[in-house]
Design an enzyme around this catalytic site. Structure first.
Site, short mmCIF file in Angstrom:
data_model
loop_
_atom_site.label_atom_id
_atom_site.label_comp_id
_atom_site.label_asym_id
_atom_site.label_seq_id
_atom_site.Cartn_x
_atom_site.Cartn_y
_atom_site.Cartn_z
CE LYS A 14 3.26 -48.48 -13.12
NZ LYS A 14 4.43 -47.70 -13.50
NE ARG A 90 6.63 -48.29 -7.54
CZ ARG A 90 5.61 -47.61 -8.07
NH1 ARG A 90 4.38 -48.00 -7.86
NH2 ARG A 90 5.84 -46.55 -8.80
NE ARG A 129 4.30 -38.07 -14.01
CZ ARG A 129 4.33 -39.34 -13.63
NH1 ARG A 129 3.56 -40.22 -14.21
NH2 ARG A 129 5.14 -39.74 -12.68
NE ARG A 131 3.76 -37.99 -9.43
CZ ARG A 131 3.70 -39.29 -9.70
NH1 ARG A 131 2.72 -39.78 -10.42
NH2 ARG A 131 4.65 -40.09 -9.27
NE ARG A 142 9.00 -41.93 -9.57
CZ ARG A 142 8.75 -40.72 -10.07
NH1 ARG A 142 9.21 -39.63 -9.48
NH2 ARG A 142 8.04 -40.60 -11.16
P1 ADP Z 1 5.23 -43.67 -10.91
O1 ADP Z 1 4.40 -42.73 -11.71
O2 ADP Z 1 6.64 -43.22 -10.73
O3 ADP Z 1 5.11 -45.11 -11.36
P2 ADP Z 1 3.39 -43.91 -8.66
O4 ADP Z 1 2.45 -42.79 -8.86
O5 ADP Z 1 2.89 -45.30 -8.94
O6 ADP Z 1 4.74 -43.62 -9.41
O7 ADP Z 1 3.97 -43.88 -7.16
C1 ADP Z 1 4.62 -42.75 -6.65
C2 ADP Z 1 5.46 -43.11 -5.43
O8 ADP Z 1 4.64 -43.77 -4.44
C3 ADP Z 1 6.59 -44.12 -5.67
O9 ADP Z 1 7.76 -43.49 -6.14
C4 ADP Z 1 6.76 -44.73 -4.28
O10 ADP Z 1 7.48 -43.88 -3.42
C5 ADP Z 1 5.35 -44.81 -3.76
N1 ADP Z 1 4.72 -46.12 -4.07
C6 ADP Z 1 3.69 -46.33 -4.94
N2 ADP Z 1 3.38 -47.65 -5.00
C7 ADP Z 1 4.25 -48.28 -4.16
C8 ADP Z 1 4.46 -49.64 -3.79
N3 ADP Z 1 3.74 -50.65 -4.31
N4 ADP Z 1 5.45 -49.92 -2.89
C9 ADP Z 1 6.19 -48.95 -2.36
N5 ADP Z 1 6.05 -47.66 -2.67
C10 ADP Z 1 5.10 -47.31 -3.55
#
Ligand code: ADP
Length: 187
Positions: A14, A90, A129, A131, A142
């Site tokens: 994404k 989300r 990755r 991170r 997750r």
């Molecule tokens: P990923 O690469 O796993 O899709 P993101 O970089 O989008 O993750 O987000 C990392 C973390 O930030 C998530 O695991 C969550 O803890 C938090 N987070 C991000 N966006 C949201 C959201 N819309 N609602 C709640 N928590 C969020």
């Protein structure tokens, strides 16, 4: 002017795709993950709160995230150019809050791009990755959170006739091209 949400599991790509589309068409890219990671790095109150959830692969509480998005969507660049939302909504509560905000601002969504990638591929990608929240245990959580709380949004947007699905495995440029076609953008 485009108003788009990117939906899909963690590691679907994404962020990469949203950034490409945003740059190419000069639309603000709003990534809640990036906003939260920046807050963690700066050590703000928001960052401290967010870190306690992110470290476990849990979602940050809805009201916190909704507040961040409400503020961002009220800015003038969004009004002028639209937005690409990446990582929000989300949960169903976030999606409903977004509908309400966009209704008040008279800014309807054009499309929801669902990047579909299978679990096995996801775990492989996230592990490589590296991170801080990409350890196997946190990744599993997750994915569980995604299935339980975020995946229902596929039906939610499908019922509103906004969903467009793109298979997210393969050549990155080709995936970008497919998204551009779906959004009716010219290369
Ligand atoms: P990923 O690469 O796993 O899709 P993101 O970089 O989008 O993750 O987000 C990392 C973390 O930030 C998530 O695991 C969550 O803890 C938090 N987070 C991000 N966006 C949201 C959201 N819309 N609602 C709640 N928590 C969020």
């Amino acid at each position: 002017m485009i108003r788009v949400v990117f939906l899909g599991p963690p590691g679907a790509g994404k962020g990469t795709q949203a950034q490409r589309i945003a740059e190419k068409y000069n639309v603000p890219h709003i990534s809640t993950g990036d906003i939260l990671r920046a807050a963690v790095k700066e050590g703000t109150e928001l960052g401290k709160l967010a870190k306690s959830y992110m470290d476990k692969g849990e979602l940050v509480p809805d009201d916190v995230i909704i507040g961040i998005i409400r503020e961002r969507l009220s800015q003038s660049d969004v009004k002028e150019r639209g937005f690409i939302l990446d990582g929000f909504p989300r949960t169903l509560a976030q999606a409903e809050a977004l509908d309400k905000m966009l209704g008040e601002l008279s800014m309807p969504l054009d499309r929801v791009i669902y990047l579909n990638v299978g679990d096995e591929e996801i775990v492989k990608r996230l592990l490589s990755r590296g991170r801080v929240d990409d350890t196997e245990e946190i990744i599993r959580n997750r994915l569980k959170v995604y299935r339980e709380q975020t995946a229902p949004l596929i039906d939610y947007y499908s019922e509103k006739c906004l969903l467009a699905e793109v298979y997210g495995v393969g050549d990155i440029d080709e995936i970008t091209k497919k998204i551009e076609d779906l959004l009716g953008l010219e290369g």
